[in-house]
Design a protein around this motif. Structure first.
Motif, PDB file in Angstrom:
ATOM      1  N   ASP A   6     -42.433  -4.264  60.268  1.00  0.00           N
ATOM      2  CA  ASP A   6     -43.364  -4.658  59.220  1.00  0.00           C
ATOM      3  C   ASP A   6     -42.883  -3.992  57.934  1.00  0.00           C
ATOM      4  OD1 ASP A   6     -44.831  -5.952  61.121  1.00  0.00           O
ATOM      5  OD2 ASP A   6     -46.406  -4.443  61.255  1.00  0.00           O
TER       6      ASP A   6
ATOM      7  N   ASP B 252     -46.864 -14.583  51.704  1.00  0.00           N
ATOM      8  CA  ASP B 252     -48.110 -13.809  51.674  1.00  0.00           C
ATOM      9  C   ASP B 252     -48.641 -13.654  50.254  1.00  0.00           C
ATOM     10  OD1 ASP B 252     -48.052 -13.141  54.553  1.00  0.00           O
ATOM     11  OD2 ASP B 252     -46.219 -12.101  53.992  1.00  0.00           O
TER      12      ASP B 252
ATOM     13  N   PHE C 219     -47.859  -6.677  51.831  1.00  0.00           N
ATOM     14  CA  PHE C 219     -47.200  -6.323  53.086  1.00  0.00           C
ATOM     15  C   PHE C 219     -46.666  -7.599  53.721  1.00  0.00           C
ATOM     16  CE2 PHE C 219     -48.378  -1.909  54.381  1.00  0.00           C
ATOM     17  CZ  PHE C 219     -48.931  -1.541  53.176  1.00  0.00           C
TER      18      PHE C 219
ATOM     19  N   ALA D  47     -45.406  -8.844  57.422  1.00  0.00           N
ATOM     20  CA  ALA D  47     -45.310  -8.455  58.824  1.00  0.00           C
ATOM     21  C   ALA D  47     -44.043  -9.020  59.444  1.00  0.00           C
ATOM     22  CB  ALA D  47     -46.532  -8.964  59.584  1.00  0.00           C
TER      23      ALA D  47
ATOM     24  N   ASN E  74     -43.039 -12.844  59.746  1.00  0.00           N
ATOM     25  CA  ASN E  74     -43.603 -13.716  58.712  1.00  0.00           C
ATOM     26  C   ASN E  74     -42.521 -14.597  58.088  1.00  0.00           C
ATOM     27  OD1 ASN E  74     -46.109 -12.653  59.065  1.00  0.00           O
ATOM     28  ND2 ASN E  74     -46.406 -12.097  56.917  1.00  0.00           N
TER      29      ASN E  74
END
Lengths: 821, 1058
Positions: free
Chosen positions: B702, B727, B763, B765, B768
């Motif tokens: 991550d 994201d 962030f 992960a 992703n």
């Protein structure tokens, strides 16, 4: 041999069916589509359970041959529109069923989604081992079990220069010739050219091979007949399956359904749906068709025991209603009530993870009051150790650990979990605290839930397991093979969690969790977002700016949520009763039905009615006679391990054993090293002062060979399977040769030292040992044998010490100590 | 005397010993070395102390001896110490002590209370340790059998001597055993030395050469010589054995009587001590002086030679004991008198008191008996010594703490002849103190206190949070102050105030203020910010009428105006607002203090109160909305309730770009702002559509929002400069991974990733998806390509570098009209102190420049890298030309450019091998110039004048001064490293300052490495095909591992040309 078996079966069935009703299923036959066939089921039924299958032997007649024909064996064929009555006759008794045919002019033909795909699924064409494999087989790739009809239709009719279906000469279609192995086929012959499956496919091709349409009636549910069965070993029973569609039509899909059994050794099922009972107990026959699943319970009572045992059994609350009903049905006599001495040790260990002190045992035993068990339960629920123990359990569930959280965040998370347990925070509020947490992970500890599950899919899956007790991960890539969840539903569910934002906090190790104004989880296959929707719930309105986590939490904690309360009730039940009503505790799904569905419903309802009060739930369970039964088996219930005819003996959890060692030896366990992960080695830790108990630890990374060996969960993934409850050879070796116990016995200031110093008489020492470790005095034999062993050692301090260590060791490695009973 | 003392010790004792106090000095009358040579025993009146000979530390002492100690002797094994003492004229006592191995404790093994009838001067163990010989003023010699030194045996009496030798007719001053233990020699005031058969107890012979009292005596280590000295000032050496002695040599040794003689362990050196205070070392054979030590300032009463003869111990009449180097006489360690100890306080009891009281306080510490006065810098504090006589360890004070003393440590200054000491062992509390007790773990069940209260507690274990419950009346203003670090605690406190059920009502760090809405039970909680814990994490928590400022509103005041600033807080008295006048010439963004008048009790409120200097007219947000009268302008608002969202409306015109900026976190507000531009109808205004053209995945781990590096699953579709979207964050590739185990680097400032088009770093992960996207104008549509299309709106959470959690948006209005900015807290937080300022203004593109290091130490004949960092504001993205001005002679740093969009450039600051040290002062600076909106803008950064550094372990050289590279091509150059000063290790190289799009190709797993066996290495540069022709210097540097030193070559010019 076969006929002999049939005779036996017939004779015994007759014996069983005294007072039974003759029934024909389905109750009504309607035919509206191309599927003109309906198999009937003729059974004797008692209190909603089929007890004998007469389908094969019954005599059938129809009132109108122009509407419906009925063959021997009960197969109805629709002939023309109208109504008819079909009558089944068994030994002079009759039962009727109405047949209504409403096809109108011209047949609509087989439907790709509802007929062709099920044929391919039933015959295994799109199974994982064949063309449903990720890479397909032999150049043909179908979606696994038909979760993507659009793609499958394209593949079958158009892909590779449309080689698989021949519109001009349907019989020459490669699809059919491979399936019947008219051409070499690696998958062998799936069916013959005179089969129903062949006819469906051929007919579909002949009519143009139409694809799935938006207007196709959607499958709503499947109906199974009979609803339940009560049978004996070697009995057989046919199962029929009807699909019900959104347009109100229904049809017989038995020949396309998939069958399975949860307990093959109790009842097996053939691929055509014929159930054969093999043993005593209860099995669920699972049935899948399209995206829907269903089960029917098959009960096979144990040989009748002593019915008088039921007369003496205590009855405390509604739990006992349900448990005893089931036991009676199964002919399982319950064991008697446990003794007060057994109860005090059992309840301390189960509720608080501690041994009762000898004085606590004495006080309890001396108490003459009738309600003393209930009062003890209340007292246990008020103890600090209850908070420790259940904080530990919920920390297991929520993965509180420094494995993936920095220390401060781990503490913040743990403290909030612990405070919630101390406050007996209602479970719905607790879940809401976690799922809607925002802000700093150091100030608002439960926000770390989102740090642990950063990926949207993982978050959705972990949330399903944590709060719904079900695993939906399979549906990420294709429709769930064991559940009704489709890939679309998965991504609609996942999209609820797509707007959780994580950004860097003010200091290292701090994360800010916040709602993002945009963002969607994109459907893996479609590449677009599904409208966010809870599992089986209403999707959010399109374009809604509402907080998706809040929307989910509202759905989750609504009183009528079908999963939420059951999931936690089952976890708590399992913790006290040793086996979940659904087992495993986090595998709630339609195809894994509870052993006592009505009880689970009742418990969940009571739990919701009492505002998700976990202590109330615990009190209800602990006060039940079912919990307070002796663990000693009777010959009548020795084979039972799932119907609560006795208290299920279980090994104590790792942390409880270790803490009990501390209590008995008076030598604390040092927790002074933290594992830095698989490659990182160890680091010294001063965070846990001497005297810290294992159940007080917030972290799963403290180095302890003992805890590891005895199954402490890693808290790496959300799964009840992380904790090992079994006994293993390594555990035995660790007890025999490991240092954990020996170190405690040899430590300066341990109980052995005190007993040496105190110069207590041998008999007193032995008595104390039994009282502290086993919550009972030694038997006369034990007192003598232990006393003799001490006596032989004499007064020499070295020899006496050795003897004392041996005695304590012997008790602390014994089954009676290591198990709760 | 003092003066001479100080002269003598000037070389080793820094603090001049203070004059001794009234008490007379205690003469040091005996010394003896332990046979191991590690300890020395020093005897004086009533006392024997053991000292460590290397540190001077005193591990232990025996203090219960009657009378003056006249002689000391360790047995040869070091297991026993014989002590002779007693009252002259009455009795001579001999005691045998068993010292612990570290000489910390002494156990009495045996004692003869009346061993002799008068003082004992001679004390000697036989070499086998079994016999102790004693003699003294009563003229007799006793031989005692030494009891076996058995552990734990109770003290035994030395019953009667095994033998008594009675031939001397006057005081026996000295005894000596021959090394083989057969003979015992005695020296007497009867002017003789007698030699005895120890076993038989018979006298063998008498040596009558001395002409006066004989004081001192010794055998040579080989047992063939006997030496003696006495009042006749002579040293005599006899050849002595069982059969008699022959005088070999004699010498007048001292101006006065010879007091002590001793052979060194090899027998070649002889030491003597005279009453003339002189210590001499002699060549023993020739009896010639080898060393004469400086004259001692007073009579030497005791002398001993360390077994290795490297050190001597001297004890004097003036109470002085010291260890001297035997060869040079240099004093090594002073043992006695213990140097006067400056006062030092370890603790106080009680250690705290509330204000407005006089308390009796006992200070514990060292040197307290010499304290003459105690004072404090806190006005009004009076500290008086009580009548109780102070000891070295304890001092009693009557301490008066005025009612207005600041809570926290109270510094007390202790004065004494040996110096001053200021200590903070005492703490002033606001209120009477109670100690943390019982379970304090929860707001629901925590310890109850009655306000006002000071709670003394500790966060004593990790994860601990302490809660204290209190009752408060409706409207009661509760101020909380925690004192921790000020009193030596390691706690980094976080405060929380909750209701009885634990719901958080207010948060704070060192202070907190809350006005209680309804009467009831509340709780204050305290924890460590990182949930650490331990016994050293103590705190004193003051809860009650503490004046605390919790916030001001508005957060800023425009310069040249006077505004009424509302001060929020508790216990502030009647004040509600303070007029703040900001001068017209104040610098925008600077701070102006708000002078909050004293609060309850006349106390200065806690918590800083200041406002920022604004530039534009400001309006307040009322009922969650406001319309700016004109642009530029500022709106001041408070997000009073959780979830609040405000609307700030403004008029904008197409073609007139604006900037929207929030000041909150940067000016002390708890708000983490998030803003969004909507049109008049409330619809979000799109900023761009992002068309995905490729995708990859996050792998390995991550990734958090701060780091510029992200590990990608694959990057063959990606190139430098590509935009990736994931994201909600739009990021841009700055450098591709250099290998499979390397991160892809994204645009960053100060090591933190930068979000583009108003997005905030998030962030990402493991697993992703990251989409490579092309930004297009809003509304653009595309033929489907199987990839998602994202719409970006005018939204921002964090404004980027320098903004913290404050928001910033650039807005190019798509049409004329009214727009609105939605302001909210990104986390949904709200409260009375959640103020913010939102400014809408035209952009002012600009930049600032900074150079690191600011004051470089440059290797002579080498270089160090200088990094020029440009901070860009309001969308200025153009190139910045960098020149160095005022370089000292012999120093070189080439001009360079910070490229468009980028923020840094690196050059080598190089000094010629023969460069002269530059003058200390000078005008060395960086001048950075750019063209912004057609204007030339110049910004400077002053630099410290570089210094020259010698002794480089590495010299880095690039063979060519210029490298030419074509876009899409590679080129190579060679870097040579010369190792110096014996350095032979491997040398990692780095190449800095390359133009965007040019990178080093042949990077191995360990970077670019010159192995131990190599002295040079080829480096390959590659230019992406799109790199425009350019010409700029770059830096090659070699790293000296282990010293973290960087050695740059002279800058090389890179020309990218087609």
């Amino acid at each position: 041999m076969r006929s002999f078996a049939t005779v036996i079966s017939f004779v015994t069935s007759t014996a069983l069916v005294a007072g039974a009703d003759l029934r024909v299923y389905p109750p009504v036959v309607t035919v509206a589509g191309p599927n003109a066939l309906q198999q009937l089921l003729v059974v004797d039924e008692q209190v909603g359970r089929a007890v004998a299958d007469h389908t094969a032997t019954a005599k059938y007649s129809t009132s109108n041959h122009g509407v419906a024909a009925v063959a021997e064996g009960g197969l109805v064929t629709a002939i023309g529109d109208g109504e008819a009555t079909v009558t089944a006759t068994v030994g002079g008794r009759t039962a009727e069923v109405k047949v209504r045919v409403e096809r109108g002019p011209g047949s609509p033909g087989w439907n790709f989604r509802n007929h062709v795909e099920p044929v391919l699924t039933r015959t295994g064409c799109n199974s994982g081992a064949c063309h449903g494999a990720l890479a397909g087989k032999g150049g043909l790739k179908l979606s696994l079990r038909g979760y993507d009809p659009e793609a499958d239709h394209f593949v079958l009719t158009r892909q590779a220069q449309a080689r698989r279906v021949d519109q001009l000469d349907p019989d020459e279609s490669l699809l059919l010739k491979k399936a019947v192995r008219a051409l070499p086929h690696g998958g062998g012959r799936r069916f013959t050219d005179d089969s129903d499956h062949y006819q469906v496919l051929l007919d579909w091709v002949r009519r143009g091979g139409a694809g799935p349409k938006e207007a196709d009636p959607a499958l709503v549910r499947i109906e199974l007949y009979p609803r339940a069965a009560l049978l004996k070993p070697k009995d057989t029973m046919r199962v029929i399956v009807r699909a019900v569609y959104a347009d109100g039509t229904a049809e017989d899909v038995t020949r396309w359904a998939r069958f399975g059994s949860t307990e093959e050794q109790i009842a097996g099922v053939s691929e055509d749906g014929l159930v054969t009972v093999a043993g005593h107990g209860e099995a669920a026959i699972t049935v899948g068709f399209g995206t829907r699943v269903g089960t029917l319970p098959v009960t096979s009572p144990f040989p009748a025991g002593d019915p008088s045992l039921f007369d003496e059994v205590r009855h405390e609350n509604f739990i006992d209603d349900h448990v005893l009903t089931k036991l009676r049905l199964l002919n399982l006599s319950p064991s008697g009530s446990c003794t007060d001495a057994e109860f005090v040790r059992r309840s301390y260990l189960d509720a608080c993870g501690i041994l009762p002190r000898p004085d606590e045992v004495r006080t309890f035993l001396a108490d003459p009051a009738a309600d003393k068990r209930a009062r003890l339960i209340d007292a246990l629920l008020g103890r600090k150790e209850y908070v420790d123990y259940w904080s530990y359990k919920w920390s297991d569930l929520l993965l509180v650990s420094s494995r993936r959280l920095p220390q401060p965040a781990m503490w913040a998370f743990y403290r909030q979990v612990r405070q919630s347990v101390a406050d007996n925070r209602p479970w719905d509020a607790f879940a809401r605290d976690i799922l809607t947490a925002s802000g700093s992970t150091l100030h608002n500890g439960t926000a770390n839930y989102f740090v642990l599950h950063k990926d949207t899919s993982h978050l959705a899956e972990a949330t399903a397991t944590t709060f719904l007790g079900t695993a939906i991960g399979c549906a990420k890539c294709h429709n769930h093979p064991l559940e009704k969840w489709t890939q679309d539903e998965y991504w609609a569910f996942a999209n609820l969690f797509a707007r959780v934002g994580l950004k860097a906090g003010d200091r290292s190790g701090e994360v800010f969790v916040l709602g993002r104004p945009d963002g969607d989880a994109l459907h893996l296959r479609r590449g677009s977002a599904m409208p966010p929707a809870p599992l089986g719930g209403t999707p959010m309105p399109a374009g809604s700016d509402a907080d998706r986590r809040r929307y989910f939490a509202d759905w989750l904690t609504a009183a009528d949520n079908p999963f939420f309360a059951k999931a936690v009730v089952n976890r708590v039940w399992r913790a006290y009763m040793g086996r979940g009503l659904v087992e495993a505790e986090d595998d709630l799904r339609d195809t894994n039905p509870p052993s006592h569905p009505e009880l689970l419903d009742a418990l969940a309802k009571d739990f919701v009615a009492h505002r998700y009060d976990l202590k109330h739930l615990t009190r209800t369970i602990l006060n039940s006679a079912a919990y307070q039964r002796s663990s000693r088996p009777l010959k009548e219930n020795a084979a039972d391990d799932r119907f609560y005819s006795r208290y299920l003996i279980r090994r104590l959890p790792a942390e409880v054993i270790l803490d009990a060692y501390v209590d008995v030896t008076q030598e604390p366990t040092p927790f002074d090293k933290v594992s830095l992960g698989p490659s990182g080695g160890l680091a010294a830790s001063t965070s846990y002062p001497r005297g810290t108990r294992a159940t007080e630890l917030p972290d799963s990374l403290l180095v302890s060979r003992f805890l590891e060996t005895f199954g402490r969960p890693e808290r790496a993934q959300t799964c009840a399977c992380e904790r090992t409850r079994d006994s293993s050879v390594t555990q035995a070796l660790h007890l025999n040769n490991g240092q954990t116990l020996n170190d405690k016995l040899r430590a300066k200031g341990s109980v052995v030292d005190r007993w040496l110093d105190g110069k207590a008489p041998d008999a007193v020492v032995v008595d104390r040992l039994f009282q502290t470790a086993l919550a009972r005095p030694p038997s006369a034999t034990e007192a003598k044998r232990f006393g003799d062993a001490l006596g032989e050692a004499g007064r020499d301090p070295v020899a006496r010490r050795e003897a004392l260590e041996d005695l304590v060791w012997a008790v602390l490695t014994g089954r009676e100590f290591l198990f709760n009973h | 005397m003092t003066q001479r003392l100080s002269l003598l010790f000037a070389c080793c004792v820094c603090v001049v010993p203070a004059p001794t106090l009234a008490a007379p000095a205690v003469p040091v009358s005996a010394v003896a070395y332990h046979p191991s040579g590690t300890f020395v025993a020093v005897g004086s009146h009533g006392r024997v102390a053991a000292f460590d000979v290397s540190t001077g530390a005193m591990p232990g002492a025996v203090t219960d001896l009657p009378g003056r100690v006249t002689a000391l002797a360790f047995d040869p094994a070091g297991k026993l110490l014989a002590v002779a003492c007693g009252e002259p004229g009455k009795a001579g006592l001999v005691r045998l002590l068993r010292p612990s191995p570290d000489c910390a404790t002494f156990v009495t093994v045996a004692e003869a209370a009346r061993a002799h009838a008068d003082s004992v001067y001679g004390l000697a163990f036989s070499p086998d340790g079994r016999t102790l010989a004693t003699a003294g003023y009563d003229r007799v010699i006793h031989l005692w059998s030494v009891p076996a030194a058995k552990a734990d045996a109770p003290p035994a009496a030395l019953e009667t001597p095994v033998r008594t030798l009675k031939d001397h007719s006057d005081t026996v001053y000295a005894l000596a055993w021959s090394p083989d233990g057969a003979l015992l020699a005695s020296a007497s005031a009867d002017r003789t030395v007698k030699v005895w058969d120890a076993a038989a107890g018979t006298r063998l012979y008498t040596l009558g050469d001395p002409t006066d009292w004989v004081y001192a005596l010794g055998w040579s280590p080989d047992g063939t010589r006997l030496v003696a000295g006495g009042v006749d000032r002579s040293i005599r050496v006899w050849a002595a054995g069982r059969d008699g002695g022959t005088l070999l040599r004699s010498a007048f040794a001292h101006d006065k009587a010879v007091l002590r003689v001793a052979y060194g362990p090899d027998g070649k050196t002889l030491f003597s001590v005279g009453e003339d205070r002189v210590i001499k070392a002699w060549d023993a054979d020739r009896l010639k002086e080898v060393v004469t030590l400086p004259t001692q300032p007073d009579t030497v009463l005791a002398f001993a030679l360390r077994p290795d003869d490297k050190q001597v111990a001297v004890g004097r009449f003036d109470g002085f004991a010291a260890l001297h180097d035997a060869a040079t006489g240099k004093p090594q360690i002073q043992l006695l008198p213990a140097k006067p100890v400056p006062p030092a306080v370890k603790s106080a009891a009680p250690a705290f008191a509330p204000r407005g009281r006089t308390v009796t306080v006992t200070l514990a510490g060292k040197g307290l008996d010499s304290v003459t006065a105690v004072t404090s810098t806190v006005p009004g504090v009076v500290a008086k010594l009580t009548t109780k006589t102070p000891t070295a360890d304890a001092l009693e004070l009557a301490l008066t703490v005025p009612a207005n003393a600041p809570p926290g440590p109270l510094p007390l200054t202790l004065e004494g002849p040996a110096g001053k000491a200021t200590t903070a062992a005492f703490v002033v509390d606001r209120f009477p103190a109670v100690a943390e007790a019982g379970s304090t773990d929860s707001a629901r069940t925590g310890m109850s206190v009655t306000l006002p209260a000071t709670v003394a507690g500790a966060i004593d274990r990790a994860g601990d949070v302490d809660f204290f419950r209190f009752e408060a009346a409706a409207g009661q203003q509760v101020g909380v102050q925690v004192v921790a670090a000020e009193v030596g605690s390691k706690l980094d406190p976080v405060l929380v105030l909750t209701d009885a059920g634990g719901r958080t009502l207010a948060e704070g760090a060192a202070t907190l203020g809350y006005t209680v809405p309804t009467a009831g039970t509340y709780a204050v909680g305290i924890r460590d910010r990182d949930y650490r814990g331990g016994p050293d994490m103590t705190y004193r928590l003051h809860v009650g009428p503490v004046p605390v400022v919790t916030g001001v509103f508005p957060l800023g005041v425009a310069r040249g105006t006077t505004a009424s600033v509302r001060v929020a807080g508790v216990n502030l008295g009647p004040v509600a607002a303070v007029a703040v006048a900001v001068p017209a010439d104040a610098v925008a963004g600077s701070r102006v203090a708000v002078k909050v008048p004293p609060g309850v009790g006349g106390e200065v409120p806690l918590g800083a109160a200041s406002v920022g200097v604004g530039e534009f007219p400001a309006v307040a947000v009322v009922a969650n909305a406001v319309e700016l009268p004109a642009v530029p302008a500022t709106a001041d608002g408070v997000l009073a309730d959780p979830g609040d969202a405000h609307a700030v409306r403004f008029r904008a015109a197409k073609g007139a770009p604006l900037v929207i900026e929030v000041h909150a976190g940067r000016v002390g507000s708890p708000v983490d702002s998030a803003i969004e531009i909507r049109d008049a109808a409330g619809r979000p205004v799109p900023r761009a559509v992002l068309r995905s053209t490729a995708k990859t995945f996050v792998t390995l781990r991550d990734h958090d929002a701060d780091k510029p590096g992200i590990r990608l699953d694959a990057w063959n579709d990606l190139a430098i400069g590509d935009l990736l979207y994931a994201d909600g964050e739009l990021m841009r590739i700055q450098a591709m991974p250099r290998g499979p185990d390397d991160d892809c680097l994204f645009f960053q400032v100060g090591g933190k990733r930068v979000g583009f088009l108003g997005t905030t770093p998030a962030f990402h992960a493991f697993g992703n998806t990251l989409y490579r996207v092309e930004p297009h104008p809003p509304g653009t549509t595309f033929a489907p390509n199987g990839m998602p299309v994202f719409t970006l709106f005018h939204r921002n959470d964090d404004g980027g570098p320098g903004f913290g959690a404050d928001s910033y948006l650039a807005f190019d209005p798509p049409a004329d009209g009214i727009y609105q900015v939605k302001v909210r807290d990104a986390r949904g937080a709200g409260g009375p102190t959640h103020a913010y300022r939102l400014t809408v203004r035209p952009p002012r593109p600009d930049f600032a420049v900074r150079v690191s290091p600011e004051s470089a130490a440059v290797w002579k004949g080498g270089g160090v890298p200088l990094t020029i960092t440009v901070t860009r504001t309001d969308g200025f993205a153009g190139p910045v030309r960098v020149r160095f001005a005022g370089l000292p002679p012999g120093f070189h740093a080439p001009d360079t450019t910070v490229e468009a969009d980028l923020t840094t450039a690196t050059v080598s600051l190089f000094a010629d091998a023969d460069a002269a040290a530059p003058p200390k002062a000078g005008a060395f600076k960086v001048t950075a110039g750019a063209t912004i909106g057609g204007r030339d803008v110049v910004r400077d950064a002053s630099l410290g004048v570089p210094t020259l550094a010698d002794g480089a372990d590495l010299v880095t050289t690039v063979g060519q001064s210029e490298v030419v590279l074509a876009p899409g091509r590679e080129t190579k150059f060679v870097v040579a490293v010369e190792r110096r000063n014996g350095f032979a290790g491997r040398v990692p190289l780095d190449v800095l300052g390359l133009p965007h799009g040019v990178r080093v190709l042949n990077v191995g797993l360990n970077g670019i490495l010159v192995t131990e066996r190599e002295t040079s290495r080829e480096v390959t540069l590659y230019a992406e095909p799109w790199v425009e022709p350019t010409s700029r210097p770059f830096v090659v540097l070699a790293k000296r591992e282990g010293k973290k030193a960087e050695h740059a070559a002279r800058s090389v010019l890179l020309r990218v040309a087609k």
